[in-house]
Design a protein around this motif. Structure first.
Motif, PDB file in Angstrom:
ATOM      1  N   ALA A  24       1.079  -1.122  -0.012  1.00  0.00           N
ATOM      2  CA  ALA A  24       0.009   0.110  -0.024  1.00  0.00           C
ATOM      3  C   ALA A  24       0.804   1.361   0.167  1.00  0.00           C
ATOM      4  N   LEU A  25       1.939   1.347   0.713  1.00  0.00           N
ATOM      5  CA  LEU A  25       2.720   2.541   1.067  1.00  0.00           C
ATOM      6  C   LEU A  25       4.323   2.335   0.562  1.00  0.00           C
ATOM      7  N   GLY A  26       4.717   1.404   0.031  1.00  0.00           N
ATOM      8  CA  GLY A  26       6.122   1.245  -0.408  1.00  0.00           C
ATOM      9  C   GLY A  26       7.044   0.827   0.820  1.00  0.00           C
ATOM     10  N   ARG A  27       8.369   0.794   0.077  1.00  0.00           N
ATOM     11  CA  ARG A  27       9.429   0.327   0.954  1.00  0.00           C
ATOM     12  C   ARG A  27       9.732   0.884   2.190  1.00  0.00           C
ATOM     13  N   ARG A  28       9.753   2.444   2.276  1.00  0.00           N
ATOM     14  CA  ARG A  28      10.177   3.092   3.219  1.00  0.00           C
ATOM     15  C   ARG A  28       9.184   2.842   4.429  1.00  0.00           C
ATOM     16  N   LEU A  58       9.371  -0.687   5.874  1.00  0.00           N
ATOM     17  CA  LEU A  58      10.652  -0.913   6.928  1.00  0.00           C
ATOM     18  C   LEU A  58      10.526   0.030   8.220  1.00  0.00           C
ATOM     19  N   VAL A  59       9.675   0.975   8.175  1.00  0.00           N
ATOM     20  CA  VAL A  59       9.136   1.808   9.558  1.00  0.00           C
ATOM     21  C   VAL A  59       8.296   0.878  10.119  1.00  0.00           C
ATOM     22  N   SER A  60       7.181   0.319   9.493  1.00  0.00           N
ATOM     23  CA  SER A  60       6.222  -0.606   9.995  1.00  0.00           C
ATOM     24  C   SER A  60       6.949  -1.740  10.695  1.00  0.00           C
ATOM     25  N   TYR A  83      11.133  -9.671   4.035  1.00  0.00           N
ATOM     26  CA  TYR A  83       9.390  -9.785   3.549  1.00  0.00           C
ATOM     27  C   TYR A  83       9.353  -8.541   3.042  1.00  0.00           C
ATOM     28  N   ALA A  84       9.530  -7.305   3.773  1.00  0.00           N
ATOM     29  CA  ALA A  84       9.243  -5.929   3.523  1.00  0.00           C
ATOM     30  C   ALA A  84       9.756  -5.662   2.114  1.00  0.00           C
ATOM     31  N   ALA A 125       9.733  -4.433  -3.476  1.00  0.00           N
ATOM     32  CA  ALA A 125       9.984  -4.529  -5.073  1.00  0.00           C
ATOM     33  C   ALA A 125       8.983  -4.883  -5.891  1.00  0.00           C
ATOM     34  N   ALA A 126       7.927  -5.825  -5.364  1.00  0.00           N
ATOM     35  CA  ALA A 126       6.817  -6.078  -6.440  1.00  0.00           C
ATOM     36  C   ALA A 126       6.018  -4.960  -6.587  1.00  0.00           C
TER      37      ALA A 126
END
Length: 212
Positions: free
Chosen positions: A34-38, A41-43, A169-170, A175-176
């Motif tokens: 939903a929100l992307g890589r950054r 990782l924060v999640s 996993y994140a 990347a997908a």
């Protein structure tokens, strides 16, 4: 200090439990889509911080309370489940804004907000409570020193392994997402899928109670 044999057995058990995708992983994947890589990782960091609070509370006595109070465990379980459903619905509703946010090169949600949301999910994670209160005692030896310190050590090792696994996993899910981002329709669809995934996760936690 935890006996070496018990420590090695705990690490092996932790790896087996962590690498199998559960609610913690599914939540991170949903945020990545939903929100992307950054944000993903924060999640991961926010969720780990929330679970760390669980560990500290368990180590200093909450585990005893939850072991004898089904009501307390049920309250925490449903609080976390309802919050997941809320986040999933919010993500689904915001799915159409993802392509606009991406093209404008801004994050759909601030890092502080994502961290706060993930922290709440982590601190209400029922599996963390059950795992720390029911599993850790099996790998600690009262003759080896303070049980509280042993619980904190074992729990910290568990969190460190989970942090690495969840990050992988994140990054994979993010990347997908980048491929989907090449098309506004794809990005909207994947954002909606992330929201549905998180809602389903909330429902699963509410029904199972001990899944992660």
């Amino acid at each position: 200090m935890v006996p070496t044999a018990d420590l090695l057995a705990f690490v092996a058990a932790s790896i087996l439990l962590i690498v199998i995708p559960g609610p913690g992983v599914l939540f991170t994947v949903g945020r990545a889509l939903a929100l992307g890589r950054r944000a993903a990782l924060v999640s991961v960091l926010g969720h780990s911080a929330g679970v760390l609070v669980e560990l500290i509370l368990i180590a200093f006595g909450l585990g005893t309370l939850l072991a004898v109070s089904a009501v307390a465990l049920t309250v925490i379980k449903f609080a976390g489940a309802l919050y997941l459903v809320y986040l999933g619905i919010q993500t689904f509703r915001d799915r159409k804004s993802l392509s606009e946010a991406l093209s404008a090169r801004v994050e759909p949600a601030s890092g502080k907000r994502v961290f706060r949301q993930s922290f709440i999910v982590g601190v209400t994670n029922p599996k963390g409570i059950v795992f720390f209160s029911a599993v850790l005692p099996h790998f600690a030896d009262p003759r080896a020193g303070s049980l509280q310190l042993q619980f904190l050590l074992l729990g910290s090792i568990f969190l460190a392994i989970a942090l690495v696994s969840d990050s992988v996993y994140a990054l994979t899910a993010a990347a997908a997402r980048n491929w989907f981002a090449k098309s506004p329709r794809r990005l909207s669809a994947v954002g909606g899928a992330g929201g549905v995934l998180i809602v389903g996760l909330g429902a699963s936690v509410a029904l199972s109670g001990t899944s992660d």
